[in-house]
Design a protein around this motif. Sequence first.
Motif, PDB file in Angstrom:
ATOM      1  N   ASP A 129      -6.440  19.930  13.520  1.00 44.04           N
ATOM      2  CA  ASP A 129      -5.228  20.171  14.442  1.00 44.04           C
ATOM      3  C   ASP A 129      -5.147  21.667  15.097  1.00 44.04           C
ATOM      4  O   ASP A 129      -5.023  22.086  16.055  1.00 44.04           O
ATOM      5  CB  ASP A 129      -3.826  19.785  13.695  1.00 44.04           C
ATOM      6  CG  ASP A 129      -3.736  18.293  13.915  1.00 44.04           C
ATOM      7  OD1 ASP A 129      -4.420  17.454  14.615  1.00 44.04           O
ATOM      8  OD2 ASP A 129      -2.918  17.795  13.016  1.00 44.04           O
ATOM      9  N   TRP A 130      -5.413  22.704  13.849  1.00 42.31           N
ATOM     10  CA  TRP A 130      -5.676  24.106  13.943  1.00 42.31           C
ATOM     11  C   TRP A 130      -6.808  24.237  15.329  1.00 42.31           C
ATOM     12  O   TRP A 130      -6.471  25.167  15.934  1.00 42.31           O
ATOM     13  CB  TRP A 130      -5.884  24.747  13.006  1.00 42.31           C
ATOM     14  CG  TRP A 130      -4.889  24.537  11.804  1.00 42.31           C
ATOM     15  CD1 TRP A 130      -3.906  23.986  11.694  1.00 42.31           C
ATOM     16  CD2 TRP A 130      -5.157  25.113  10.408  1.00 42.31           C
ATOM     17  NE1 TRP A 130      -3.128  24.108  10.610  1.00 42.31           N
ATOM     18  CE2 TRP A 130      -4.153  24.825   9.955  1.00 42.31           C
ATOM     19  CE3 TRP A 130      -6.225  25.721   9.960  1.00 42.31           C
ATOM     20  CZ2 TRP A 130      -3.768  25.141   8.479  1.00 42.31           C
ATOM     21  CZ3 TRP A 130      -5.870  26.168   8.415  1.00 42.31           C
ATOM     22  CH2 TRP A 130      -4.734  25.916   7.757  1.00 42.31           C
ATOM     23  N   GLU A 131      -7.735  23.611  15.182  1.00 44.97           N
ATOM     24  CA  GLU A 131      -8.921  23.919  16.079  1.00 44.97           C
ATOM     25  C   GLU A 131      -8.765  23.329  17.594  1.00 44.97           C
ATOM     26  O   GLU A 131      -9.558  23.639  18.359  1.00 44.97           O
ATOM     27  CB  GLU A 131     -10.243  23.218  15.485  1.00 44.97           C
ATOM     28  CG  GLU A 131     -10.711  23.841  14.052  1.00 44.97           C
ATOM     29  CD  GLU A 131     -11.777  22.978  13.547  1.00 44.97           C
ATOM     30  OE1 GLU A 131     -12.608  24.042  12.996  1.00 44.97           O
ATOM     31  OE2 GLU A 131     -11.892  21.679  13.714  1.00 44.97           O
ATOM     32  N   THR A 132      -7.692  22.689  17.718  1.00 50.10           N
ATOM     33  CA  THR A 132      -7.651  21.979  18.935  1.00 50.10           C
ATOM     34  C   THR A 132      -6.182  22.259  19.487  1.00 50.10           C
ATOM     35  O   THR A 132      -5.209  22.506  18.674  1.00 50.10           O
ATOM     36  CB  THR A 132      -7.686  20.531  19.036  1.00 50.10           C
ATOM     37  OG1 THR A 132      -6.750  19.900  17.987  1.00 50.10           O
ATOM     38  CG2 THR A 132      -9.029  19.871  18.711  1.00 50.10           C
ATOM     39  N   CYS A 133      -5.959  22.093  20.836  1.00 47.40           N
ATOM     40  CA  CYS A 133      -4.472  22.147  21.371  1.00 47.40           C
ATOM     41  C   CYS A 133      -4.348  21.454  22.444  1.00 47.40           C
ATOM     42  O   CYS A 133      -5.290  20.260  22.686  1.00 47.40           O
ATOM     43  CB  CYS A 133      -4.240  23.579  21.812  1.00 47.40           C
ATOM     44  SG  CYS A 133      -5.611  24.283  22.761  1.00 47.40           S
ATOM     45  N   SER A 134      -3.530  21.571  23.317  1.00 49.86           N
ATOM     46  CA  SER A 134      -3.159  20.486  24.233  1.00 49.86           C
ATOM     47  C   SER A 134      -4.447  20.421  25.481  1.00 49.86           C
ATOM     48  O   SER A 134      -4.555  19.358  25.915  1.00 49.86           O
ATOM     49  CB  SER A 134      -1.782  20.946  25.250  1.00 49.86           C
ATOM     50  OG  SER A 134      -2.057  22.288  25.750  1.00 49.86           O
ATOM     51  N   SER A 135      -5.040  21.514  25.556  1.00 45.09           N
ATOM     52  CA  SER A 135      -6.303  21.427  26.497  1.00 45.09           C
ATOM     53  C   SER A 135      -7.470  20.828  25.715  1.00 45.09           C
ATOM     54  O   SER A 135      -8.670  20.672  26.428  1.00 45.09           O
ATOM     55  CB  SER A 135      -6.604  22.712  27.148  1.00 45.09           C
ATOM     56  OG  SER A 135      -7.148  23.739  25.930  1.00 45.09           O
ATOM     57  N   THR A 136      -7.530  20.742  24.529  1.00 44.70           N
ATOM     58  CA  THR A 136      -8.293  20.184  23.577  1.00 44.70           C
ATOM     59  C   THR A 136      -9.585  21.368  23.499  1.00 44.70           C
ATOM     60  O   THR A 136     -10.543  21.107  22.815  1.00 44.70           O
ATOM     61  CB  THR A 136      -9.166  19.037  23.869  1.00 44.70           C
ATOM     62  OG1 THR A 136      -9.962  19.075  25.111  1.00 44.70           O
ATOM     63  CG2 THR A 136      -7.970  17.985  24.042  1.00 44.70           C
ATOM     64  N   PRO A 189      -4.021  30.572  23.330  1.00 39.79           N
ATOM     65  CA  PRO A 189      -3.241  31.705  22.793  1.00 39.79           C
ATOM     66  C   PRO A 189      -1.684  31.303  22.870  1.00 39.79           C
ATOM     67  O   PRO A 189      -0.667  31.822  22.160  1.00 39.79           O
ATOM     68  CB  PRO A 189      -3.707  32.902  23.606  1.00 39.79           C
ATOM     69  CG  PRO A 189      -4.141  32.262  24.716  1.00 39.79           C
ATOM     70  CD  PRO A 189      -4.705  30.983  24.425  1.00 39.79           C
ATOM     71  N   ASP A 190      -1.099  30.595  23.877  1.00 42.49           N
ATOM     72  CA  ASP A 190       0.205  30.309  23.899  1.00 42.49           C
ATOM     73  C   ASP A 190       0.719  29.515  22.727  1.00 42.49           C
ATOM     74  O   ASP A 190       1.870  29.686  22.384  1.00 42.49           O
ATOM     75  CB  ASP A 190       0.546  29.758  25.300  1.00 42.49           C
ATOM     76  CG  ASP A 190       0.329  30.500  26.619  1.00 42.49           C
ATOM     77  OD1 ASP A 190       0.193  31.846  26.460  1.00 42.49           O
ATOM     78  OD2 ASP A 190       0.301  29.797  27.641  1.00 42.49           O
ATOM     79  N   THR A 191      -0.047  28.559  22.435  1.00 43.40           N
ATOM     80  CA  THR A 191       0.139  27.940  20.986  1.00 43.40           C
ATOM     81  C   THR A 191       0.223  28.810  19.755  1.00 43.40           C
ATOM     82  O   THR A 191       1.268  28.977  19.107  1.00 43.40           O
ATOM     83  CB  THR A 191      -0.787  26.885  20.890  1.00 43.40           C
ATOM     84  OG1 THR A 191      -0.717  26.092  21.752  1.00 43.40           O
ATOM     85  CG2 THR A 191      -0.439  26.019  19.625  1.00 43.40           C
ATOM     86  N   ARG A 230      -9.372  29.211  13.803  1.00 46.64           N
ATOM     87  CA  ARG A 230      -9.342  29.130  15.353  1.00 46.64           C
ATOM     88  C   ARG A 230     -10.257  30.213  16.164  1.00 46.64           C
ATOM     89  O   ARG A 230     -10.907  29.878  17.145  1.00 46.64           O
ATOM     90  CB  ARG A 230      -8.070  29.580  15.952  1.00 46.64           C
ATOM     91  CG  ARG A 230      -7.137  28.346  15.642  1.00 46.64           C
ATOM     92  CD  ARG A 230      -5.506  28.687  15.721  1.00 46.64           C
ATOM     93  NE  ARG A 230      -4.517  27.442  15.489  1.00 46.64           N
ATOM     94  CZ  ARG A 230      -3.374  27.301  15.521  1.00 46.64           C
ATOM     95  NH1 ARG A 230      -2.641  28.743  15.304  1.00 46.64           N
ATOM     96  NH2 ARG A 230      -2.723  26.351  15.540  1.00 46.64           N
ATOM     97  N   LEU A 231     -10.498  31.339  15.483  1.00 44.61           N
ATOM     98  CA  LEU A 231     -11.627  32.405  16.127  1.00 44.61           C
ATOM     99  C   LEU A 231     -12.995  31.369  15.921  1.00 44.61           C
ATOM    100  O   LEU A 231     -13.849  31.524  16.864  1.00 44.61           O
ATOM    101  CB  LEU A 231     -11.600  33.590  14.941  1.00 44.61           C
ATOM    102  CG  LEU A 231     -12.663  34.597  15.466  1.00 44.61           C
ATOM    103  CD1 LEU A 231     -12.843  34.882  16.962  1.00 44.61           C
ATOM    104  CD2 LEU A 231     -12.519  35.553  14.643  1.00 44.61           C
ATOM    105  N   ALA A 232     -13.432  30.808  14.935  1.00 45.58           N
ATOM    106  CA  ALA A 232     -14.721  30.035  14.518  1.00 45.58           C
ATOM    107  C   ALA A 232     -14.607  29.087  15.704  1.00 45.58           C
ATOM    108  O   ALA A 232     -15.621  28.982  16.539  1.00 45.58           O
ATOM    109  CB  ALA A 232     -14.808  29.480  13.241  1.00 45.58           C
ATOM    110  N   ALA A 233     -13.718  28.324  16.007  1.00 44.48           N
ATOM    111  CA  ALA A 233     -13.504  27.134  16.969  1.00 44.48           C
ATOM    112  C   ALA A 233     -13.912  27.862  18.328  1.00 44.48           C
ATOM    113  O   ALA A 233     -14.566  26.987  19.134  1.00 44.48           O
ATOM    114  CB  ALA A 233     -12.383  26.423  16.792  1.00 44.48           C
ATOM    115  N   THR A 234     -13.329  28.923  18.631  1.00 49.58           N
ATOM    116  CA  THR A 234     -13.419  29.436  19.755  1.00 49.58           C
ATOM    117  C   THR A 234     -14.693  29.886  20.212  1.00 49.58           C
ATOM    118  O   THR A 234     -15.498  29.805  21.054  1.00 49.58           O
ATOM    119  CB  THR A 234     -12.436  30.796  19.950  1.00 49.58           C
ATOM    120  OG1 THR A 234     -11.211  30.311  19.963  1.00 49.58           O
ATOM    121  CG2 THR A 234     -12.483  31.456  21.559  1.00 49.58           C
ATOM    122  N   LEU A 235     -15.438  30.823  19.154  1.00 53.04           N
ATOM    123  CA  LEU A 235     -16.822  31.245  19.293  1.00 53.04           C
ATOM    124  C   LEU A 235     -17.729  29.894  19.235  1.00 53.04           C
ATOM    125  O   LEU A 235     -18.592  29.969  20.012  1.00 53.04           O
ATOM    126  CB  LEU A 235     -17.134  32.157  18.234  1.00 53.04           C
ATOM    127  CG  LEU A 235     -16.272  33.363  18.132  1.00 53.04           C
ATOM    128  CD1 LEU A 235     -16.864  34.266  16.711  1.00 53.04           C
ATOM    129  CD2 LEU A 235     -16.479  34.023  19.337  1.00 53.04           C
TER     130      LEU A 235
END
Length: 286
Positions: A217-224, A229-231, A276-281
Amino acid sequence: MERHRAQMAAFVLAMSILRVAHGWGIDGHYTICKIAESRLTGAAADAVKQLLPESAEDLASVCAWADRVKFRYRWSSELHYINTPDNLCKYQYSRDCKDDNGEKGRCVAGAINNYTSQLLDYGSNSIRAAYNLTEALMFLSHFMGDIHQPLHVGFTSDRGANTIDVRWYTQKQVLHHVWDNNIIETAEERYYSSNVDGLVDAIQQNITNEWADQVKDWETCSSTKPPCPDTYASESITAACQWAYEGVSEGSVLKDAYFLSRLPTVHLRLAKGGVRLAATLNRIFK
């Protein structure tokens, strides 16, 4: 390219000399980037290695770089935080993401979007010519940490608790500094022999065990597709109201009751920032 790497090496050297303080500005950012590095895919790890300054040991060693260049890049100072309406405990990008002159998009959430966008075109010669992707990587990594510090999404009138004078045990501080530095520093002294790597290891173990069922759940958000950053900003202002500001007023003396009840929130925010930084990279360099 070689001249650029030499310039970046000078920045890294300067930062290593100054690495004597503890806190979210140094040890907190180091922790987040260490967690992220352990979760990178092979492709992402290779790309990060290619983009880092030659003298950088790893991403964690330059994770606080963005704080060191505020005076050189004065335009970047307002990209580290978000000011929200007092006591509302809510964040809205359209209302809150702006600088002191009212320019939209100039806040930590906007900066994360911007540097992610630059890095998504890694490998394109035209983009490499247009942007400094080494700096984009270091800015993004740092700002992903900042947005997870609750008081980097704080109230406007007190500048994220920078004007609230308190005592941390016997030491005079402002409340913002307590969350940037003192909680982490005190935890390191009490539990990890003043060793930041002990803090990193403890949080890593919690990610693997205590929080394992939450990580997806931390790694994803509404856009998947991270980052979101808004979250992250919404979580931070909620944590600021529930934990940072709660029960604190001008002149408050903060001791064990505050430290022990707030430390789990600090651990959780550091963990989320690293994951989340890892998921983004990993997404950027897939």
